[in-house]
Motif scaffolding. Structure first.
Motif: not given
Length: 157
Positions: A84-100
């Protein structure tokens, strides 16, 4: 200090703006499909209907806890990208350790676009994205001291 990563659900209070209690109760934590899979599959918490050339944001109800020198990278499932050519809008999501520890409890959202000419329906409970944990390194002159409080773009505000 944490030495391994862990997935948890955000609180129902955090999730309630995006889904009802039954949907919340049915959220599945990410899991690897096989013993040698690098990625942890994220499952649709509700049906995701993505028309051709349309975009949706999935509120996963998930947060990731990890060591300070790790991050979680989010990608679309390769089969959905291929078909489906499904793509994330930010290409790759980066979740940082302090986000939690941010005000939204580290709630992971996945915003994606169906770039194909056919509609895509991802049923509730189907794997649609995958997360890969990785360790990262710092430069010797790194002097970052700011504290996070928020999600998308919060460190540049």
């Amino acid at each position: 200090m944490r030495t391994k990563a862990k997935f948890e659900k955000v609180s129902y209070q955090q999730y309630s703006a995006y889904g009802d209690k039954q949907t919340y109760d049915n959220i599945a934590l990410p899991r690897r499909a096989t013993a040698k899979s690098a990625g942890y599959d994220f499952y649709a918490p509700y049906e995701l209907a993505i028309g051709p050339h349309c975009t949706v944001t999935a509120a996963t109800g998930i947060r990731a806890l990890m060591p300070d020198d790790w991050c979680l990278m989010i990608y679309p499932r390769s089969g959905l990208g291929f078909k489906y050519r499904l793509k994330l809008n930010n290409t790759v999501g980066i979740i940082d350790a302090d986000y939690s520890s941010s005000d939204n409890e580290g709630h992971i959202f996945v915003r994606m676009t169906n770039e194909s000419d056919k509609p895509l329906i991802i049923p509730q409970g189907a794997a649609f994205a995958q997360g890969v944990f990785t360790r990262y390194f710092l430069t010797e002159d790194d002097d970052a001291t700011a504290q996070r409080n928020g999600g998308l773009g919060s460190t540049s505000r």
